[in-house]
Design a protein around this motif. Structure first.
Motif, short mmCIF file in Angstrom:
data_model
loop_
_atom_site.label_atom_id
_atom_site.label_comp_id
_atom_site.label_asym_id
_atom_site.label_seq_id
_atom_site.Cartn_x
_atom_site.Cartn_y
_atom_site.Cartn_z
N SER A 65 -10.39 11.00 -13.11
CA SER A 65 -10.63 9.56 -13.09
C SER A 65 -9.31 8.79 -12.98
O SER A 65 -9.22 7.79 -12.26
N HIS A 66 -8.29 9.25 -13.69
CA HIS A 66 -6.97 8.62 -13.64
C HIS A 66 -6.41 8.69 -12.21
O HIS A 66 -5.93 7.67 -11.68
N TYR A 67 -6.48 9.86 -11.59
CA TYR A 67 -5.98 10.00 -10.22
C TYR A 67 -6.80 9.19 -9.24
O TYR A 67 -6.28 8.65 -8.26
N SER A 68 -8.09 9.10 -9.48
CA SER A 68 -8.96 8.30 -8.62
C SER A 68 -8.58 6.82 -8.69
O SER A 68 -8.51 6.14 -7.66
N ASP A 69 -8.30 6.33 -9.90
CA ASP A 69 -7.87 4.93 -10.06
C ASP A 69 -6.55 4.67 -9.34
O ASP A 69 -6.38 3.66 -8.67
N GLU A 70 -5.61 5.60 -9.49
CA GLU A 70 -4.31 5.46 -8.84
C GLU A 70 -4.47 5.49 -7.31
O GLU A 70 -3.80 4.75 -6.60
N PHE A 71 -5.37 6.34 -6.84
CA PHE A 71 -5.64 6.42 -5.40
C PHE A 71 -6.18 5.09 -4.89
O PHE A 71 -5.74 4.58 -3.85
N MET A 72 -7.12 4.52 -5.60
CA MET A 72 -7.72 3.24 -5.17
C MET A 72 -6.69 2.12 -5.19
O MET A 72 -6.65 1.29 -4.29
N LYS A 73 -5.86 2.09 -6.21
CA LYS A 73 -4.80 1.07 -6.28
C LYS A 73 -3.83 1.22 -5.11
O LYS A 73 -3.43 0.23 -4.50
N GLY A 74 -3.46 2.44 -4.80
CA GLY A 74 -2.55 2.67 -3.69
C GLY A 74 -3.17 2.39 -2.34
O GLY A 74 -2.52 1.91 -1.42
N PHE A 75 -4.46 2.67 -2.21
CA PHE A 75 -5.15 2.47 -0.94
C PHE A 75 -5.31 0.98 -0.63
O PHE A 75 -5.09 0.54 0.50
N ARG B 128 0.83 -1.20 0.00
CA ARG B 128 0.00 0.00 0.00
C ARG B 128 0.86 1.25 0.00
O ARG B 128 1.99 1.24 0.46
N MET B 129 0.27 2.33 -0.50
CA MET B 129 0.96 3.61 -0.49
C MET B 129 0.88 4.22 0.90
O MET B 129 -0.03 3.91 1.67
N LYS C 221 -1.30 13.34 -1.61
CA LYS C 221 -0.91 14.02 -2.86
C LYS C 221 -1.85 13.65 -3.99
O LYS C 221 -2.30 14.52 -4.76
N LEU C 222 -2.18 12.35 -4.10
CA LEU C 222 -3.10 11.93 -5.15
C LEU C 222 -4.50 12.51 -4.94
O LEU C 222 -5.18 12.89 -5.90
N ALA C 223 -4.93 12.62 -3.69
CA ALA C 223 -6.25 13.17 -3.41
C ALA C 223 -6.32 14.65 -3.81
O ALA C 223 -7.32 15.09 -4.38
#
Length: 74
Positions: free
Chosen positions: A60-70, A37-38, A45-47
């Motif tokens: 949407s791209h940042y949201s996907d990256e946030f979910m992957k990291g979370f 996890r991030m 930062k992503l949020a």
């Protein structure tokens, strides 16, 4: 009455308690180590990037990256 040939049933071999590791297992462990996890700072930062995005595609791209990291897939 017609006699049919039947195979004799063999006893099932007991499974050993110790299973040997396959050569690819260590590679899988390395991959899992990468998928941690991030941290909180990275997620923040992503949020903020997601909040400040100008268009929906970027958000949407940042949201996907946030979910992957979370959830630990990034």
């Amino acid at each position: 009455m017609i006699a049919t040939k039947t195979k004799k049933m063999t006893k099932a071999k007991p499974r050993s308690v110790r299973r040997r590791l396959k050569p690819g297992i260590s590679d899988d462990l390395v991959e899992l180590e990468k998928n941690k996890r991030m941290g909180v700072e990275e997620l923040m930062k992503l949020a903020t990037l997601m909040r400040d995005a100008k268009d929906d595609q970027t958000a949407s791209h940042y949201s996907d990256e946030f979910m992957k990291g979370f959830y630990g897939t990034k």
